[in-house]
Design an enzyme around this catalytic site. Sequence first.
Site, short mmCIF file in Angstrom:
data_model
loop_
_atom_site.label_atom_id
_atom_site.label_comp_id
_atom_site.label_asym_id
_atom_site.label_seq_id
_atom_site.Cartn_x
_atom_site.Cartn_y
_atom_site.Cartn_z
N GLU A 5 -8.31 6.00 10.05
CA GLU A 5 -8.77 6.72 11.23
C GLU A 5 -7.87 7.93 11.51
O GLU A 5 -8.36 9.00 11.88
CB GLU A 5 -8.80 5.79 12.46
CG GLU A 5 -9.87 4.73 12.39
CD GLU A 5 -9.49 3.46 11.63
OE1 GLU A 5 -10.25 2.48 11.74
OE2 GLU A 5 -8.46 3.45 10.91
N GLU B 17 0.84 -1.20 0.00
CA GLU B 17 0.00 0.00 0.00
C GLU B 17 0.87 1.25 0.00
O GLU B 17 0.56 2.24 -0.67
CB GLU B 17 -0.92 0.03 1.22
CG GLU B 17 -2.00 -1.04 1.20
CD GLU B 17 -2.88 -0.96 2.41
OE1 GLU B 17 -4.05 -0.54 2.25
OE2 GLU B 17 -2.41 -1.30 3.52
N TYR C 44 -14.89 27.01 0.56
CA TYR C 44 -14.84 25.56 0.38
C TYR C 44 -13.80 25.14 -0.65
O TYR C 44 -13.32 24.01 -0.62
CB TYR C 44 -16.21 24.97 0.07
CG TYR C 44 -16.96 25.60 -1.06
CD1 TYR C 44 -16.68 25.31 -2.38
CD2 TYR C 44 -18.01 26.49 -0.79
CE1 TYR C 44 -17.39 25.88 -3.41
CE2 TYR C 44 -18.73 27.06 -1.82
CZ TYR C 44 -18.41 26.75 -3.13
OH TYR C 44 -19.12 27.32 -4.17
N LYS D 182 -12.14 4.02 0.89
CA LYS D 182 -10.93 3.31 0.46
C LYS D 182 -11.38 2.13 -0.41
O LYS D 182 -11.41 0.98 0.03
CB LYS D 182 -10.13 2.84 1.69
CG LYS D 182 -8.77 2.29 1.36
CD LYS D 182 -7.99 1.98 2.64
CE LYS D 182 -6.63 1.40 2.30
NZ LYS D 182 -5.85 1.06 3.52
#
Length: 129
Positions: free
Chosen positions: A80, A28, A60, A105
């Site tokens: 997280e 990864e 934004y 993901k």
Amino acid sequence: MSGPAVPPDVIEIRGIRGFGRHGVFDHERAEGQEFVVDVRLELDTRKAAASDDLADTVNYGVVAEQVHAAIENDPVDLIETLAERIATICLADPRVTGTAVTIHKPSAPITVPFDDVVLTVQRKPGETP
């Protein structure tokens, strides 16, 4: 005596895509993958509506650029951790009274067929580490 609390207005930015190297596995980090992030910003937009001035609200476009940079830089093991980092970005403007950050993901290293791995965190000012 004050009246009832006014519910917050909401700005959402959905589908911010970036290529990141987040994950616990070596492949990864080496190969990377696409991450998709949705953010929800809670704030009172009445002043901006009255003034019609960008300075009176959250830009934004700037938030999206900062979220994109968080996706693409400084790899972490866990989504997280990435979500907390992005929540901190969203709460940096003191007008934001709450945020929700959703990380997708879709290429997570799972050995069975699946559509997506999704994590959503909700934070208020002062709740991030």
